[in-house]
Design an enzyme around this catalytic site. Structure first.
Site, PDB file in Angstrom:
ATOM      1  N   GLU A 156     -40.079 -30.336  15.073  1.00 42.81           N
ATOM      2  CA  GLU A 156     -39.468 -30.358  16.392  1.00 42.81           C
ATOM      3  C   GLU A 156     -40.145 -29.434  17.413  1.00 42.81           C
ATOM      4  OE1 GLU A 156     -35.246 -29.877  15.995  1.00 42.81           O
ATOM      5  OE2 GLU A 156     -35.042 -31.662  14.762  1.00 42.81           O
ATOM      6  N   GLN A 199     -33.610 -20.815   7.351  1.00 44.74           N
ATOM      7  CA  GLN A 199     -32.187 -21.124   7.259  1.00 44.74           C
ATOM      8  C   GLN A 199     -31.613 -20.950   5.851  1.00 44.74           C
ATOM      9  OE1 GLN A 199     -32.987 -24.902   9.643  1.00 44.74           O
ATOM     10  NE2 GLN A 199     -30.916 -24.428  10.325  1.00 44.74           N
ATOM     11  N   TYR A 250     -29.925 -37.307  15.340  1.00 42.62           N
ATOM     12  CA  TYR A 250     -28.517 -37.007  15.073  1.00 42.62           C
ATOM     13  C   TYR A 250     -27.566 -37.755  15.989  1.00 42.62           C
ATOM     14  CZ  TYR A 250     -30.086 -32.977  12.326  1.00 42.62           C
ATOM     15  OH  TYR A 250     -30.674 -32.181  11.382  1.00 42.62           O
ATOM     16  N   TRP A 252     -28.942 -21.497  13.115  1.00 42.82           N
ATOM     17  CA  TRP A 252     -29.516 -20.926  14.332  1.00 42.82           C
ATOM     18  C   TRP A 252     -28.458 -20.258  15.207  1.00 42.82           C
ATOM     19  CZ3 TRP A 252     -34.160 -20.731  12.639  1.00 42.82           C
ATOM     20  CH2 TRP A 252     -34.719 -21.800  11.947  1.00 42.82           C
ATOM     21  N   HIS A 308     -41.370 -24.185  11.037  1.00 43.84           N
ATOM     22  CA  HIS A 308     -40.018 -24.568  11.467  1.00 43.84           C
ATOM     23  C   HIS A 308     -39.407 -23.390  12.236  1.00 43.84           C
ATOM     24  CE1 HIS A 308     -36.440 -27.360  10.444  1.00 43.84           C
ATOM     25  NE2 HIS A 308     -35.978 -26.464  11.296  1.00 43.84           N
ATOM     26  N   ARG A 340     -37.426 -31.772   1.354  1.00 44.49           N
ATOM     27  CA  ARG A 340     -38.223 -31.315   2.487  1.00 44.49           C
ATOM     28  C   ARG A 340     -37.856 -29.876   2.766  1.00 44.49           C
ATOM     29  NH1 ARG A 340     -36.929 -32.256   8.695  1.00 44.49           N
ATOM     30  NH2 ARG A 340     -37.627 -30.116   8.904  1.00 44.49           N
ATOM     31  N   ASN A 388     -36.337 -36.886  13.558  1.00 45.82           N
ATOM     32  CA  ASN A 388     -35.086 -36.166  13.330  1.00 45.82           C
ATOM     33  C   ASN A 388     -34.084 -36.676  14.346  1.00 45.82           C
ATOM     34  OD1 ASN A 388     -36.614 -34.735  11.518  1.00 45.82           O
ATOM     35  ND2 ASN A 388     -36.481 -32.778  12.596  1.00 45.82           N
ATOM     36  N   GLU A 441     -34.556 -35.959   9.436  1.00 45.49           N
ATOM     37  CA  GLU A 441     -33.260 -35.268   9.424  1.00 45.49           C
ATOM     38  C   GLU A 441     -32.216 -36.196  10.014  1.00 45.49           C
ATOM     39  OE1 GLU A 441     -33.109 -31.523  11.547  1.00 45.49           O
ATOM     40  OE2 GLU A 441     -34.992 -30.848  10.653  1.00 45.49           O
TER      41      GLU A 441
HETATM   42  C1  FCB Z   1     -32.419 -29.649  13.873  1.00 42.64           C
HETATM   43  C2  FCB Z   1     -33.215 -28.554  13.228  1.00 42.64           C
HETATM   44  C3  FCB Z   1     -32.607 -28.061  11.945  1.00 42.64           C
HETATM   45  C4  FCB Z   1     -31.100 -27.969  12.014  1.00 42.64           C
HETATM   46  C5  FCB Z   1     -30.513 -29.241  12.560  1.00 42.64           C
HETATM   47  C6  FCB Z   1     -29.017 -29.257  12.623  1.00 42.64           C
HETATM   48  O1  FCB Z   1     -32.749 -29.721  15.212  1.00 42.64           O
HETATM   49  O2  FCB Z   1     -34.511 -28.997  12.918  1.00 42.64           O
HETATM   50  O3  FCB Z   1     -33.195 -26.831  11.628  1.00 42.64           O
HETATM   51  O4  FCB Z   1     -30.753 -26.874  12.773  1.00 42.64           O
HETATM   52  O5  FCB Z   1     -31.042 -29.493  13.835  1.00 42.64           O
END
Ligand code: FCB
Length: 458
Positions: free
Chosen positions: A167, A20, A297, A421, A121, A77, A295, A366
């Site tokens: 992930e 990325q 969100y 992505w 990753h 990281r 991770n 994350e």
């Molecule tokens: C996570 C990914 C990371 C990024 C975030 C927004 O799932 O690990 O690479 O795309 O989402």
């Protein structure tokens, strides 16, 4: 909220991944990975972008580390691109690639920035997919271990925080369940596939690869994505649905890592489509992570819903996901349509890991948001929406710590706006804006906010 709100030694950092941010995807001897190939198809990203250049961290890592230092972050990281080290997956070593990570790590150490290094990753060397179907084949375990071993030997004297895979569920689900990520396989996908079996086979090989690499190393962790699934109603069946959703995502990996076998819920539903661990493998997988990166969100409501149109990993859950309850949205929506602001979800997610998986040492690997609205200069710099997200989520992390969860750190995704992505550059998660015509970095308000929270004045 300040650094002092957290236990001494609590680590603040930002996270990224090689593909990325590095750019120079086809330069300095790097071999193609499955994302390079996937992006050759038109329309994969809405802006038709690729990651060939992205934000050029390969050349600008000093700027980026300097920015982290200024904020007061303790750690960074990042991930190592397998095909930058071994352009053909194995065998010939690309010295340019090896040197790049030495430069990055040395610069970080010289500035007291602790490296948290992830080995994988999403970026499988394309040749391994071409040769034997990559993650679908057990051969990958041996190859991943060789790559991991090389990294441990080469950087191990400088790097103390290692993570095998980021992930794995996203790989299994998007790579082989719905075809959203490369290699783009699913039932009915143009590249072939079988959504009822391949996600499970992939996950199995990912777990074995993680565990086999972990046995080579003292302290090592893994990063697992974990959406919090909240029952839509108080009905028993919706509670059961939420339970299934958690087992089919986090439990798929963390259950074997903690207990040596897949969750019973999954075994009962997936039955013979779920691969078996031999006794030896089970012993190897059990206890294979010393630290769990979560991770996290967002949070979704789930209810019981049977969809048997075709057999697939996602249909196996018997779950319907919703973003509102009685017309009330679960939270404000981000730019990404999968991301809603639900701060209490991170508290529940962390406490769930603590209670169900033997109170492991964990950290937030994350957490972050792509702010909705106009993300061009100068407006993009005034990211109060993002600040509010971080502030609220960090408060909830603190609450979990106060309630006894062993959370040892927090990593924001991400320092920079970068290649997101399938969304290309349309989605921006950075606390630093990047002008991609000049590569100049512009810290957003959220950078200054983090600085206020974590900078320890001496
Ligand atoms: C996570 C990914 C990371 C990024 C975030 C927004 O799932 O690990 O690479 O795309 O989402």
């Amino acid at each position: 909220l300040t650094r002092q709100s957290f236990p001494p030694g609590f680590v603040f950092g930002t996270a990224s991944s090689a593909y990325q941010v590095e750019g120079n995807a086809l330069k300095y001897g790097r071999g193609p990975c499955i994302w390079d190939t996937f992006l050759l198809y038109p329309g994969i990203t809405p802006d038709n972008s690729t990651a060939n250049v992205t934000v050029d961290e390969y050349h600008r890592y000093m700027d980026d580390v300097d920015n982290m230092v200024r904020v007061g972050f303790d750690a960074y990281r990042f991930s190592i691109s397998w095909s930058r080290i071994f352009p053909s997956g194995l065998g010939r070593i690309n010295k340019d690639g090896v040197d790049y990570y030495h430069r990055l790590i040395d610069y970080m150490l010289a500035h007291n920035m602790t490296p948290y290094v992830v080995l994988y990753h999403y970026d499988l060397p394309q040749v391994l997919h071409d040769q034997y179907n990559g993650w679908l084949h057990t051969r990958i375990v041996r190859d991943f271990v060789r790559f991991a071993d090389f990294c441990f030997k080469t950087y191990g004297h400088k790097v103390k925080n290692w993570f095998t895979i980021n992930e794995p569920r996203m790989m299994a689900n998007h790579g082989y369940g719905d075809g959203f990520f490369p290699p783009g396989r699913c039932t009915g996908c143009q590249f072939g596939g079988n959504s009822a079996t391949e996600p499970y086979i992939t996950a199995h090989n990912l777990l074995l690869s993680h565990a086999a690499a972990a046995t080579q190393k003292g302290r090592i962790g893994i990063l697992l994505d974990f959406v919090w699934y909240e029952p839509l109603t108080n009905k028993e069946e919706d509670h059961a649905a939420a339970h299934r959703a958690r087992e089919f995502t986090l439990g798929w990996f963390l259950h074997p890592i903690t207990y040596g076998h897949y969750p019973e819920t999954m075994q009962n539903i997936v039955m013979q489509r779920l691969p078996n661990f031999t006794r030896e493998q089970s012993e190897m997988v059990k206890g294979s992570a010393d630290i769990i990166g979560i991770n996290h969100y967002t949070t979704y409501y789930v209810s019981h819903y049977v969809n048997k149109t075709f057999m697939s990993y996602l249909n196996d859950w018997d779950v319907k996901i919703s973003y509102e309850r009685n017309g009330v949205p679960i939270g404000k929506q981000a730019y990404s349509n999968w991301l809603y602001v639900v701060p209490w979800g991170i508290y529940k997610a962390v406490m769930h890991v603590k209670e169900k998986y033997k109170d492991p040492i964990m950290f937030i690997g994350e957490n972050g948001i792509d702010q909705p609205g106009n993300e061009t200069l100068p407006g993009a710099l005034y990211d109060s929406f993002r600040i509010e997200y971080f502030d609220q989520y960090l408060h909830e992390v603190k609450r979990a710590v106060d309630d006894g969860a062993k959370v040892t750190g927090y990593f924001a995704w991400s320092l920079l706006d970068n290649f997101e992505w399938r969304l290309g550059f349309t989605s921006k998660f950075g606390i630093v804006y990047v002008d991609r015509s000049t590569f100049t970095r512009y810290p957003k308000d959220s950078t200054h906010w983090f600085r206020k929270v974590i900078k320890t004045e001496v």
